[in-house]
Design an enzyme around this catalytic site. Sequence first.
Site, short mmCIF file in Angstrom:
data_model
loop_
_atom_site.label_atom_id
_atom_site.label_comp_id
_atom_site.label_asym_id
_atom_site.label_seq_id
_atom_site.Cartn_x
_atom_site.Cartn_y
_atom_site.Cartn_z
N GLU A 69 42.65 15.43 52.55
CA GLU A 69 41.84 15.74 53.28
C GLU A 69 42.15 16.51 54.94
O GLU A 69 43.16 16.25 55.12
CB GLU A 69 41.23 14.57 53.99
CG GLU A 69 40.46 14.26 55.29
CD GLU A 69 39.41 13.22 55.69
OE1 GLU A 69 38.90 12.32 56.24
OE2 GLU A 69 40.10 11.82 55.83
N LYS A 121 31.22 15.76 54.83
CA LYS A 121 31.94 14.62 54.40
C LYS A 121 30.27 13.91 55.53
O LYS A 121 30.19 14.11 56.81
CB LYS A 121 32.98 14.19 55.76
CG LYS A 121 32.90 12.35 55.36
CD LYS A 121 34.45 12.60 56.44
CE LYS A 121 35.44 10.96 55.81
NZ LYS A 121 36.55 10.91 56.81
N CYS A 131 37.18 10.61 52.16
CA CYS A 131 38.14 9.57 52.41
C CYS A 131 37.13 8.54 52.49
O CYS A 131 36.40 7.37 51.74
CB CYS A 131 38.72 9.76 53.75
SG CYS A 131 39.81 8.94 54.28
#
Length: 282
Positions: free
Chosen positions: A43, A116, A153
């Site tokens: 990430e 995200k 994540c």
Amino acid sequence: MTIVRTALTQTTWTGDEESMVAKHEDFVRRAAAEGAQVICFQELFHGPYFGIVQDSKYYEYAQAVPGPLTERFSKLAAEHNMVIILPVYEEEQPGVYYNTAAVIDADGTYLGKYRKNHIPHVEKFWEKFYFRPGNLGWPVFDTAVGKVGVTICYDRHFPEGWRVLGLNGAQLVFNPNASKPGLSNRLWELEQPTAAAANGYFVVVPNRVGEETNEFGEEAVDFYGTSYIADPQGNYVGGVGARDGEELMIRDLDMDLVRTARNNWQFYRDRRPDAYNPITAP
């Protein structure tokens, strides 16, 4: 049997962006030398994981996607005939930032991006200071190695996203991370293999590793590495990465397992979306 040789990396912050990017260019070259067809980085690969503090100076790492980094790695992708998953800090316009992953095909074509969707804001993960929630849904990209999806994540804690990627046709889902010891340790072992088995696809999980004391001093956290790939039955492919230290991991994925797992379990046939209305209630 269709084999996709897959690479994932884990490393720590070098101290400056140019050397960090150069390090990952070297990962691509090393992976190519071992015959890898696709690679994914951790990430926000080109900088420190700045979410442990709230400081506007880190906005300077954000850039356009597509933009300089995608162009740089598109050339490498074409040179080495490799699909690249590129997790980047994106600036859409001044003051509008996203935690993003660009997908570059093996011929160097920029295919698009994922932003995200789920943004944490807890101790040492102050991400709402840096990112807006994603607004592109759950895209699946048709690449040289098959149909590819991305989560990032914190997204991994939300099973709905995994399912939508499967419904959209994903065979290979990449989940780049910056995960540290604490509440997530057990979930790290459970969530991605469970998602792989529940949805019948491969999940590729790169993580940061080590302490970024060169950036944050005593505030630095110790990212726990242990990157891995889970197959469509929830098993590790070739074991997990090191707890400490940089690593380039190469794994051969038998893509026929996607069809085998789905035919064996028929989770998609037996779904009951008519019974799931509470999931979409505000």
